[in-house]
Design an enzyme around this catalytic site. Structure first.
Site, PDB file in Angstrom:
ATOM      1  N   ASP A 106       1.046  -1.265   0.064  1.00 56.36           N
ATOM      2  CA  ASP A 106      -0.031  -0.094  -0.188  1.00 56.36           C
ATOM      3  C   ASP A 106       0.821   1.228  -0.002  1.00 56.36           C
ATOM      4  O   ASP A 106       2.142   1.494   0.092  1.00 56.36           O
ATOM      5  CB  ASP A 106      -0.959   0.207   0.965  1.00 56.36           C
ATOM      6  CG  ASP A 106      -0.120  -0.400   2.424  1.00 56.36           C
ATOM      7  OD1 ASP A 106       0.930  -0.451   2.529  1.00 56.36           O
ATOM      8  OD2 ASP A 106      -1.040  -0.872   3.510  1.00 56.36           O
TER       9      ASP A 106
ATOM     10  N   ASP B  28      -7.623  -2.182  14.242  1.00 53.83           N
ATOM     11  CA  ASP B  28      -9.078  -2.313  13.958  1.00 53.83           C
ATOM     12  C   ASP B  28      -9.051  -3.587  12.724  1.00 53.83           C
ATOM     13  O   ASP B  28     -10.228  -3.801  12.225  1.00 53.83           O
ATOM     14  CB  ASP B  28      -9.523  -1.069  13.221  1.00 53.83           C
ATOM     15  CG  ASP B  28      -8.969  -0.853  11.775  1.00 53.83           C
ATOM     16  OD1 ASP B  28      -7.982  -1.639  11.344  1.00 53.83           O
ATOM     17  OD2 ASP B  28      -9.332   0.364  11.301  1.00 53.83           O
TER      18      ASP B  28
ATOM     19  N   HIS C  30      -7.323  -4.338  10.126  1.00 51.88           N
ATOM     20  CA  HIS C  30      -7.058  -4.186   8.787  1.00 51.88           C
ATOM     21  C   HIS C  30      -5.644  -4.906   8.530  1.00 51.88           C
ATOM     22  O   HIS C  30      -4.889  -4.944   9.077  1.00 51.88           O
ATOM     23  CB  HIS C  30      -6.897  -2.575   8.142  1.00 51.88           C
ATOM     24  CG  HIS C  30      -5.867  -1.852   8.644  1.00 51.88           C
ATOM     25  ND1 HIS C  30      -6.007  -0.786   9.654  1.00 51.88           N
ATOM     26  CD2 HIS C  30      -4.531  -1.865   8.332  1.00 51.88           C
ATOM     27  CE1 HIS C  30      -4.818  -0.209   9.886  1.00 51.88           C
ATOM     28  NE2 HIS C  30      -4.035  -0.630   9.244  1.00 51.88           N
TER      29      HIS C  30
ATOM     30  N   GLU D 269      -9.625  -1.462   5.223  1.00 52.97           N
ATOM     31  CA  GLU D 269     -10.162  -1.352   6.713  1.00 52.97           C
ATOM     32  C   GLU D 269     -11.350  -2.198   6.615  1.00 52.97           C
ATOM     33  O   GLU D 269     -11.931  -2.706   5.781  1.00 52.97           O
ATOM     34  CB  GLU D 269     -10.675   0.437   6.467  1.00 52.97           C
ATOM     35  CG  GLU D 269      -9.333   1.237   6.427  1.00 52.97           C
ATOM     36  CD  GLU D 269      -8.687   1.223   7.788  1.00 52.97           C
ATOM     37  OE1 GLU D 269      -8.631   0.342   8.499  1.00 52.97           O
ATOM     38  OE2 GLU D 269      -8.356   2.380   8.229  1.00 52.97           O
TER      39      GLU D 269
HETATM   40  C1  GLP Z   1      -0.294   0.100   8.806  1.00 52.62           C
HETATM   41  C2  GLP Z   1      -0.045  -0.578   7.496  1.00 52.62           C
HETATM   42  C3  GLP Z   1      -0.341  -1.966   7.493  1.00 52.62           C
HETATM   43  C4  GLP Z   1       0.271  -2.418   8.870  1.00 52.62           C
HETATM   44  C5  GLP Z   1      -0.805  -1.932   9.940  1.00 52.62           C
HETATM   45  C6  GLP Z   1       0.015  -1.986  11.291  1.00 52.62           C
HETATM   46  O1  GLP Z   1      -1.106   1.371   8.654  1.00 52.62           O
HETATM   47  N1  GLP Z   1      -0.730  -0.158   6.277  1.00 52.62           N
HETATM   48  O2  GLP Z   1       0.196  -2.777   6.381  1.00 52.62           O
HETATM   49  O3  GLP Z   1       0.071  -3.878   8.999  1.00 52.62           O
HETATM   50  O4  GLP Z   1      -0.993  -0.641   9.769  1.00 52.62           O
HETATM   51  O5  GLP Z   1       0.920  -1.473  11.583  1.00 52.62           O
HETATM   52  P1  GLP Z   1       2.022  -1.415  12.642  1.00 52.62           P
HETATM   53  O6  GLP Z   1       2.609  -2.927  12.242  1.00 52.62           O
HETATM   54  O7  GLP Z   1       2.931  -0.417  12.994  1.00 52.62           O
HETATM   55  O8  GLP Z   1       1.253  -1.824  14.042  1.00 52.62           O
END
Ligand code: GLP
Length: 259
Positions: A66, A135, A137, A142
């Site tokens: 992404d 949440d 995702h 989302e």
């Molecule tokens: C981000 C990314 C995801 C990631 C998630 C968790 O916003 N788009 O790919 O897995 O949120 O983030 P983190 O690993 O920093 O907890």
């Protein structure tokens, strides 16, 4: 159901997943890696530096999950910058072989279709690394995202923007929109490896691994995948009803079976 592996800490998870990635690359030098951002995959990237030292990586390819829409690609928190800094540069990958969705507003209406075509032209993703949001995702899909979704523009939830505000000067600087591989895109990867650490992820992990299949819980899409591995520390495993079974199954895993 996904294979769930509970390890002592993030470092152990990084070593385990890096080893699985290295073995894929040994068999297939032009492996297509699915790359995730966020803090969760960092121990994997860290471990890969040592594990892959001396391996020819000139043919390895990559696709990020992404990108934020409208962020300057040179911004240190653009996912293009993060992937360059954490993966491409330290591992010495060929930057031309590592792709990130194009989040620039010009041409955004066809950026998703272009990305899908590029993944398909590469023959698909061999191993997809995933984190999970609080949440639920995965990528930036989302709650409410279709299990059949493909790469497209999404609006980030307030919760995700709050979670990601730590990477920016303030929440107002966190972009409102993103372009993300869809759940359908992710499910086409040949092996999914989802990592999660810390108590804050426990509820999202339980919903993804053991909850009902639901678009309200995007991570639950992994239950549809024939080869999904979930690697957790103890804290992220707290809410799993079958944690003892996962430990038992992993401890008694046949030697010939790999991650
Ligand atoms: C981000 C990314 C995801 C990631 C998630 C968790 O916003 N788009 O790919 O897995 O949120 O983030 P983190 O690993 O920093 O907890």
């Amino acid at each position: 159901m996904a294979e769930v592996v509970i390890v002592p800490d993030a470092r152990a998870a990084g070593a385990l997943v890096a080893d699985a990635i290295a073995r894929v690359i040994e068999v297939r030098p032009d492996t297509v890696l699915g790359l995730a951002t966020g803090s969760t995959p960092l121990p994997v990237y860290e471990a890969l530096r040592g594990r892959l030292a001396g391996t020819d990586l000139s043919l390895v390819r990559g696709f990020a999950l992404d990108e934020y829409v409208g962020i300057d690609p040179a911004h240190p928190q653009s996912y293009r910058s993060v992937i360059s800094r954490e993966v491409v540069d330290p591992l010495g990958l060929d930057p031309a072989r590592v792709h990130v969705p194009d989040g620039s507003p010009e041409g955004i209406e066809h950026a998703g279709a272009d990305y899908e075509a590029a993944i398909e032209a590469a023959g698909g993703v061999d191993l997809q690394i995933l984190g999970i949001g609080t949440d639920g995702h995965i990528g930036f899909n989302e709650p409410g995202s279709s299990f059949a979704s493909v790469t497209r523009v999404k609006t980030l939830t307030e919760q995700t923007r709050r979670d990601n505000a730590r990477f920016f000067a303030s929440i107002d600087d966190v972009p409102m929109h993103c372009i993300t591989q869809g759940l359908g895109t992710i499910l086409r990867a040949r092996h999914l490896v989802l990592l999660a650490f810390g108590e804050g992820k426990a509820a999202a992990v339980a919903a993804a691994v053991e909850g009902p299949l639901s678009a309200s819980s995007p991570g639950s899409a992994i239950q549809l995948h024939p080869h999904a591995t979930v690697v957790l520390d103890e804290a992220a495993a707290t809410d799993l009803a079958l944690a003892d079974y996962y430990r038992y199954a992993y401890a008694n895993k046949p030697a010939w079976q790999r991650l």
